[in-house]
Scaffold this motif. Sequence first.
Motif, mmCIF file in Angstrom:
data_model
loop_
_atom_site.group_PDB
_atom_site.id
_atom_site.type_symbol
_atom_site.label_atom_id
_atom_site.label_comp_id
_atom_site.label_asym_id
_atom_site.label_seq_id
_atom_site.Cartn_x
_atom_site.Cartn_y
_atom_site.Cartn_z
ATOM 1 N N GLU A 113 0.853 -1.192 0.000
ATOM 2 C CA GLU A 113 0.000 0.000 0.000
ATOM 3 C C GLU A 113 0.889 1.242 0.000
ATOM 4 O O GLU A 113 1.780 1.384 0.840
ATOM 5 C CB GLU A 113 -0.913 0.011 1.226
ATOM 6 N N GLY A 129 -2.217 5.974 -2.442
ATOM 7 C CA GLY A 129 -3.521 5.356 -2.299
ATOM 8 C C GLY A 129 -3.684 4.053 -3.047
ATOM 9 O O GLY A 129 -4.597 3.272 -2.756
ATOM 10 N N THR A 130 -2.818 3.786 -4.015
ATOM 11 C CA THR A 130 -2.897 2.542 -4.776
ATOM 12 C C THR A 130 -2.327 1.386 -3.966
ATOM 13 O O THR A 130 -1.395 1.548 -3.185
ATOM 14 C CB THR A 130 -2.124 2.682 -6.107
ATOM 15 N N GLN A 135 -4.796 -1.957 -7.528
ATOM 16 C CA GLN A 135 -6.086 -1.284 -7.391
ATOM 17 C C GLN A 135 -5.838 0.168 -7.037
ATOM 18 O O GLN A 135 -5.153 0.473 -6.057
ATOM 19 C CB GLN A 135 -6.955 -1.946 -6.320
ATOM 20 N N THR A 136 -6.393 1.076 -7.832
ATOM 21 C CA THR A 136 -6.187 2.498 -7.592
ATOM 22 C C THR A 136 -7.219 3.035 -6.616
ATOM 23 O O THR A 136 -8.246 2.419 -6.352
ATOM 24 C CB THR A 136 -6.287 3.302 -8.901
ATOM 25 N N LYS A 137 -6.928 4.202 -6.097
ATOM 26 C CA LYS A 137 -7.877 4.936 -5.266
ATOM 27 C C LYS A 137 -8.371 6.114 -6.085
ATOM 28 O O LYS A 137 -7.677 7.115 -6.245
ATOM 29 C CB LYS A 137 -7.210 5.414 -3.970
#
Length: 264
Positions: free
Chosen positions: A30, A118-119, A177-179
């Motif tokens: 993270e 954030g990813t 996974q992106t934010k």
Amino acid sequence: MSELNWDYVYPLSGPVYINGAEPGDTLAVEILDLKTKRWGWTAVLPDLGLLAEDYPDAYLRTFDLSDGKYIHFSEGIKVPIEPFLGTMGVCPKDGDGTPIMPPGNFGGNLDVRQLTIGTKLYLPVQQAGALFSCGDGHAAQGDGEVCVSALECPMYASLKFTVIKAAEKSIPSPQFQTKGGLTQKVNHDDFYGTTGVGPDLMTGAQEALRSMIDYVSETYSIEKIDAYLLASLCVDLKISEVVDAGQYVVSALLPLSIFNDSEK
């Protein structure tokens, strides 16, 4: 002219031993924080890049990043600073002094610009302890990093590691996974696109990029070599279509928000 010393091009942090990580597990990374320092550079390196034959000579530009928000590329052109680490990976199976270029299913020099704050990046563990390393800080990059360098810069990073056991999640290659959206800092404005169409994706990418360089150079009155560097910082290459009888479409997308309104 002195030769480039590749021993100093990719300074990495690591390897970091992750307790409990075993082959078959997944390492979740993270990205908590990334901060660029005060300067960076972009360059054309001989024999490298998507258009190496078009731009055979070395060319270097340095940039002041002390603004913290934008790369002031030239008068009227400013590219948002969106920092990420170009290199993140674990030690590959049976790895021993493995070079980070090219990347592999262990990660390495991925240059995925969406690996920003954030990813979550997921990496397949291949050695006990994972042996994670990272580096290659970028202040900005378009999808493709077309001239072979992004806005390269020194960077501070804060990362959080979680081991996901194989019984819960096992992957063959990096996933993430992106934010939020993929281009949050430029999505508020228009884009200009060029295309390359034909039976080969690499050729299509080159054609789309050449058309984009021509467009930027002619429309905004900058030298083609600088348009090439600018494309490496903010133009995104996309595979638009691959199913139509062997004729593929590659698009190059330029965010027009980087230009002052008066220059559009």
